[in-house]
Design an enzyme around this catalytic site. Structure first.
Site, PDB file in Angstrom:
ATOM      1  N   LYS A  27     -26.173  24.524 -12.742  1.00  0.00           N
ATOM      2  CA  LYS A  27     -24.720  24.408 -12.559  1.00  0.00           C
ATOM      3  C   LYS A  27     -24.273  22.955 -12.684  1.00  0.00           C
ATOM      4  O   LYS A  27     -23.333  22.641 -13.413  1.00  0.00           O
ATOM      5  CB  LYS A  27     -24.323  24.932 -11.178  1.00  0.00           C
ATOM      6  CG  LYS A  27     -22.910  24.541 -10.762  1.00  0.00           C
ATOM      7  CD  LYS A  27     -22.595  24.926  -9.330  1.00  0.00           C
ATOM      8  CE  LYS A  27     -22.836  23.856  -8.316  1.00  0.00           C
ATOM      9  NZ  LYS A  27     -21.742  22.950  -7.998  1.00  0.00           N
ATOM     10  N   ASN A  28     -24.944  22.059 -11.949  1.00  0.00           N
ATOM     11  CA  ASN A  28     -24.443  20.689 -11.892  1.00  0.00           C
ATOM     12  C   ASN A  28     -24.657  19.918 -13.195  1.00  0.00           C
ATOM     13  O   ASN A  28     -24.033  18.885 -13.409  1.00  0.00           O
ATOM     14  CB  ASN A  28     -25.045  19.947 -10.683  1.00  0.00           C
ATOM     15  CG  ASN A  28     -24.440  20.461  -9.381  1.00  0.00           C
ATOM     16  OD1 ASN A  28     -23.387  21.109  -9.392  1.00  0.00           O
ATOM     17  ND2 ASN A  28     -25.103  20.197  -8.270  1.00  0.00           N
ATOM     18  N   CYS A 122     -13.166  18.647   0.605  1.00  0.00           N
ATOM     19  CA  CYS A 122     -13.678  20.005   0.452  1.00  0.00           C
ATOM     20  C   CYS A 122     -14.469  20.359   1.688  1.00  0.00           C
ATOM     21  O   CYS A 122     -14.507  19.610   2.643  1.00  0.00           O
ATOM     22  CB  CYS A 122     -14.530  20.128  -0.794  1.00  0.00           C
ATOM     23  SG  CYS A 122     -16.146  19.459  -0.575  1.00  0.00           S
ATOM     24  N   ARG A 127     -14.933  13.456   0.143  1.00  0.00           N
ATOM     25  CA  ARG A 127     -15.712  13.207  -1.074  1.00  0.00           C
ATOM     26  C   ARG A 127     -15.007  12.121  -1.891  1.00  0.00           C
ATOM     27  O   ARG A 127     -14.322  12.395  -2.865  1.00  0.00           O
ATOM     28  CB  ARG A 127     -15.891  14.496  -1.879  1.00  0.00           C
ATOM     29  CG  ARG A 127     -16.801  15.479  -1.152  1.00  0.00           C
ATOM     30  CD  ARG A 127     -17.071  16.724  -1.940  1.00  0.00           C
ATOM     31  NE  ARG A 127     -18.002  16.531  -3.028  1.00  0.00           N
ATOM     32  CZ  ARG A 127     -18.572  17.548  -3.700  1.00  0.00           C
ATOM     33  NH1 ARG A 127     -18.288  18.783  -3.380  1.00  0.00           N
ATOM     34  NH2 ARG A 127     -19.411  17.306  -4.685  1.00  0.00           N
ATOM     35  N   ASP A 130     -14.413   6.403  -5.129  1.00  0.00           N
ATOM     36  CA  ASP A 130     -14.185   4.965  -5.351  1.00  0.00           C
ATOM     37  C   ASP A 130     -15.189   4.353  -6.341  1.00  0.00           C
ATOM     38  O   ASP A 130     -14.832   3.453  -7.106  1.00  0.00           O
ATOM     39  CB  ASP A 130     -14.256   4.216  -4.011  1.00  0.00           C
ATOM     40  CG  ASP A 130     -15.546   4.500  -3.260  1.00  0.00           C
ATOM     41  OD1 ASP A 130     -15.803   5.677  -2.942  1.00  0.00           O
ATOM     42  OD2 ASP A 130     -16.318   3.558  -3.016  1.00  0.00           O
ATOM     43  N   ASP A 311     -28.620  19.868  -1.273  1.00  0.00           N
ATOM     44  CA  ASP A 311     -28.251  21.209  -1.739  1.00  0.00           C
ATOM     45  C   ASP A 311     -29.299  22.272  -1.397  1.00  0.00           C
ATOM     46  O   ASP A 311     -29.085  23.463  -1.658  1.00  0.00           O
ATOM     47  CB  ASP A 311     -27.978  21.204  -3.253  1.00  0.00           C
ATOM     48  CG  ASP A 311     -26.758  20.371  -3.614  1.00  0.00           C
ATOM     49  OD1 ASP A 311     -25.975  20.052  -2.699  1.00  0.00           O
ATOM     50  OD2 ASP A 311     -26.592  20.039  -4.802  1.00  0.00           O
ATOM     51  N   ARG A 403     -19.383  30.645  -7.543  1.00  0.00           N
ATOM     52  CA  ARG A 403     -19.176  29.380  -8.271  1.00  0.00           C
ATOM     53  C   ARG A 403     -20.472  28.877  -8.869  1.00  0.00           C
ATOM     54  O   ARG A 403     -20.469  28.238  -9.919  1.00  0.00           O
ATOM     55  CB  ARG A 403     -18.688  28.293  -7.291  1.00  0.00           C
ATOM     56  CG  ARG A 403     -17.234  28.310  -6.973  1.00  0.00           C
ATOM     57  CD  ARG A 403     -16.892  27.132  -6.070  1.00  0.00           C
ATOM     58  NE  ARG A 403     -17.665  25.965  -6.477  1.00  0.00           N
ATOM     59  CZ  ARG A 403     -18.316  25.148  -5.651  1.00  0.00           C
ATOM     60  NH1 ARG A 403     -18.270  25.327  -4.367  1.00  0.00           N
ATOM     61  NH2 ARG A 403     -19.001  24.137  -6.113  1.00  0.00           N
TER      62      ARG A 403
HETATM   63  N1  EPU Z   1     -19.747   8.719  -2.641  1.00  0.00           N
HETATM   64  C1  EPU Z   1     -18.868   7.711  -2.353  1.00  0.00           C
HETATM   65  N2  EPU Z   1     -18.078   7.240  -3.354  1.00  0.00           N
HETATM   66  C2  EPU Z   1     -18.109   7.737  -4.616  1.00  0.00           C
HETATM   67  C3  EPU Z   1     -19.016   8.775  -4.903  1.00  0.00           C
HETATM   68  C4  EPU Z   1     -19.831   9.255  -3.891  1.00  0.00           C
HETATM   69  O1  EPU Z   1     -18.798   7.250  -1.222  1.00  0.00           O
HETATM   70  O2  EPU Z   1     -17.360   7.265  -5.470  1.00  0.00           O
HETATM   71  C5  EPU Z   1     -20.671   9.212  -1.589  1.00  0.00           C
HETATM   72  C6  EPU Z   1     -20.380  10.670  -1.229  1.00  0.00           C
HETATM   73  O3  EPU Z   1     -19.387  10.768  -0.244  1.00  0.00           O
HETATM   74  C7  EPU Z   1     -21.732  11.126  -0.753  1.00  0.00           C
HETATM   75  C8  EPU Z   1     -22.722  10.335  -1.627  1.00  0.00           C
HETATM   76  O4  EPU Z   1     -21.981   9.222  -2.107  1.00  0.00           O
HETATM   77  O5  EPU Z   1     -21.938  10.775   0.573  1.00  0.00           O
HETATM   78  C9  EPU Z   1     -23.313  11.075  -2.798  1.00  0.00           C
HETATM   79  O6  EPU Z   1     -22.306  11.719  -3.551  1.00  0.00           O
HETATM   80  P1  EPU Z   1     -22.468  12.076  -5.096  1.00  0.00           P
HETATM   81  O7  EPU Z   1     -21.429  11.317  -5.850  1.00  0.00           O
HETATM   82  O8  EPU Z   1     -23.887  11.913  -5.485  1.00  0.00           O
HETATM   83  O9  EPU Z   1     -22.104  13.614  -5.104  1.00  0.00           O
HETATM   84  P2  EPU Z   1     -21.255  14.388  -6.193  1.00  0.00           P
HETATM   85  O10 EPU Z   1     -21.547  13.866  -7.541  1.00  0.00           O
HETATM   86  O11 EPU Z   1     -19.832  14.490  -5.764  1.00  0.00           O
HETATM   87  C10 EPU Z   1     -23.128  16.129  -6.720  1.00  0.00           C
HETATM   88  C11 EPU Z   1     -23.251  17.615  -6.737  1.00  0.00           C
HETATM   89  C12 EPU Z   1     -23.300  18.145  -5.311  1.00  0.00           C
HETATM   90  C13 EPU Z   1     -24.479  17.498  -4.585  1.00  0.00           C
HETATM   91  C14 EPU Z   1     -24.370  15.970  -4.649  1.00  0.00           C
HETATM   92  C15 EPU Z   1     -25.562  15.245  -4.050  1.00  0.00           C
HETATM   93  C16 EPU Z   1     -22.087  18.152  -8.775  1.00  0.00           C
HETATM   94  C17 EPU Z   1     -20.905  18.775  -9.425  1.00  0.00           C
HETATM   95  N3  EPU Z   1     -22.112  18.168  -7.437  1.00  0.00           N
HETATM   96  O12 EPU Z   1     -21.888  15.839  -6.070  1.00  0.00           O
HETATM   97  O13 EPU Z   1     -23.535  19.535  -5.429  1.00  0.00           O
HETATM   98  O14 EPU Z   1     -24.497  17.903  -3.227  1.00  0.00           O
HETATM   99  O15 EPU Z   1     -24.238  15.553  -6.034  1.00  0.00           O
HETATM  100  O16 EPU Z   1     -26.729  15.600  -4.707  1.00  0.00           O
HETATM  101  O17 EPU Z   1     -22.989  17.672  -9.432  1.00  0.00           O
HETATM  102  C18 EPU Z   1     -23.623  21.775  -4.746  1.00  0.00           C
HETATM  103  O18 EPU Z   1     -24.100  22.026  -5.865  1.00  0.00           O
HETATM  104  O19 EPU Z   1     -23.595  22.611  -3.806  1.00  0.00           O
HETATM  105  C19 EPU Z   1     -23.076  20.431  -4.513  1.00  0.00           C
HETATM  106  C20 EPU Z   1     -22.264  20.157  -3.504  1.00  0.00           C
END
Ligand code: EPU
Length: 424
Positions: A27-28, A122, A127, A130, A311, A403
């Site tokens: 999915k991701n 969410c 989330r 920045d 996850d 989803r």
């Molecule tokens: N974060 C920030 N600032 C940013 C981006 C992230 O502070 O600009 C923090 C987040 O708040 C979090 C950490 O950094 O504490 C990691 O977040 P990340 O950006 O890695 O997560 P994401 O890309 O929003 C993806 C997956 C999530 C999965 C996370 C961690 C997708 C679409 N989603 O989210 O998947 O939990 O990486 O591995 O790829 C799921 O599949 O159930 C799911 C939630």
């Protein structure tokens, strides 16, 4: 007046899962690859696409921007992005769909402009994005946030060095997307190393990009003038779906062979499952997990790849809820990922949610109960718990599960679970 159908799963438990399961595409990875095709001025084919609602929404958004998308089978799409005629993504759809942030990097790269609904908070807590914005600005983009949307525009995207303040999957992929067609070289330091980050880089390289180092801390993107496309790419197998079935074998004291997975992506989980006292046998692209004993307790701390994935934390939580003794899970990625513990407690578990950590006092048995999925992985965990539990459970709020898991009840049913979907 329209009729709203609310599905629920009815699961009769006390079943040991046995048999084989075939893992779908990730999915991701898919929710990043589909917007990434916007960088291609032509046609590409994506195979092993998981047929899930997040992918369908992603395709619908692209179609509104001018993409022509043809499903040639259940898991295969042809995307023709010759005529992208719009840079304003439909706000109603993008503001509800988290991964819509990949439209910003992709549209910036293709058109130098993007307007996308601000992905709201969410069920996992705040989330922030920045680090995505920091990356776009470093490449020369003007970013404005107002009235629930992000507007980004750049006359020229110019490669530069970007240091990520924390390891972020989304920001790493988004900056990669924005820099593929930039002038010069972009270096992303402290990059995320998840298999889907590598998959997006491999996809873009197949289409004509020049990205090196994906899967390490430092990714180097040498800007190219154009992505030709005209190629086919297969989505990487979903390591989280594979892990979900591995943990369902442990929790139900079953015996499951997981086919079409990449065992190296699950090394960390395999090590933990062996610590729990269950058996794991790894072949080229399959993993067999089995046990007939009550499992040992252990401690878990979620981390970016190759650490223990957040996850898979709720699915591991079900195993620890029925382990011998006390276990602790520390969740270091998301603020609200222990909501499932209250649902497990309704089934007889003894878990204390302490915010960042939860303490699991192993119990002898779980009992069927009406429970509700607060998010995608919580939903998967509750299905496993219901298959373990004595008696009948009902699980509601299935849209979260749909989803991200393709044919989940059919896959569990093929392993022997007594699980029915009922529409009301
Ligand atoms: N974060 C920030 N600032 C940013 C981006 C992230 O502070 O600009 C923090 C987040 O708040 C979090 C950490 O950094 O504490 C990691 O977040 P990340 O950006 O890695 O997560 P994401 O890309 O929003 C993806 C997956 C999530 C999965 C996370 C961690 C997708 C679409 N989603 O989210 O998947 O939990 O990486 O591995 O790829 C799921 O599949 O159930 C799911 C939630």
């Amino acid at each position: 007046m329209g009729v709203i159908f609310l599905d629920k799963l009815v699961i009769k438990g006390n079943t040991k899962l046995k048999g084989e399961v075939h893992i779908s595409g990730a999915k991701n990875a898919a929710v990043a690859l589909i917007p990434a095709t916007l960088l291609i001025e032509g046609v590409c084919t994506i195979t092993n696409v998981p047929n899930i609602s997040d992918v369908k929404i992603s395709c619908e958004i692209l179609e509104q921007l001018g993409s022509k998308i043809t499903w040639i089978s259940n898991n295969e799409i042809i995307i023709d992005n010759t005529d992208i005629n719009c840079t304003d993504a439909p706000l109603d759809m993008t503001s509800k769909f988290r991964a819509s942030y990949y439209l910003i990097g992709s549209l910036l790269g293709r058109c130098g402009r993007a307007v996308v609904g601000l992905p709201g908070g969410c069920n996992l807590g705040a989330r922030p994005i920045d680090q995505h914005i920091k990356g776009f600005e470093a490449l020369g983009t003007k970013v404005e946030i107002a009235q629930g949307k992000i507007s980004a525009s750049a006359k020229n995207l110019i490669g530069t060095s970007i240091y990520m303040d924390m390891v972020s999957v989304g920001a790493t992929i988004n900056v990669m997307l924005a820099s593929v067609l930039a002038k010069g070289t972009t270096i992303i330091e402290n990059a995320a190393k998840e298999p889907h980050v590598v998959d997006v880089a491999n996809f873009l390289n197949t289409m004509g990009a020049d990205i090196r180092g994906a899967g390490t801390d430092v990714i180097k993107v040498n800007g190219v003038q154009k992505l030709q496309g005209n190629a086919s790419y297969s989505v990487v197998p979903d390591q989280i779906e594979a892990g979900t079935f591995m943990l369902s074998a442990v929790a139900t004291k079953g015996d499951i062979t997981i086919r079409n997975c990449i065992p190296e992506h699950l090394d960390c989980l395999t090590a933990k499952i062996i610590e729990l006292g269950a058996n794991v046998e790894v072949d080229n692209d399959s993993i067999r997990v089995w046990t007939n004993k009550k499992i040992n307790s252990t401690n878990i701390k979620t981390q970016p790849y190759p650490g223990f994935p957040t996850d898979l934390q709720p699915q591991m939580g079900v195993c620890l809820a029925i382990a011998n003794g006390t276990s602790i899970i520390r969740e270091d990625i998301w603020d609200s990922r222990f909501q499932y513990t209250a649902e497990l407690n309704k089934m007889g578990a003894q878990i204390t949610d302490q915010g960042k950590s939860a303490i699991f006092q192993g119990v002898k048995e779980l009992y069927g109960a009406p429970v509700s999925a607060s998010d995608l992985r919580a939903g998967a965990a509750l299905i496993i718990a219901a298959i373990v539990a004595k008696g009948e459970s009902t699980l509601t709020n299935l849209s979260h599960i749909d989803r991200g898991y393709e044919n989940i009840e059919e896959k569990f049913r093929n392993l022997g679970a007594n699980i029915q979907r009922i529409s009301e």
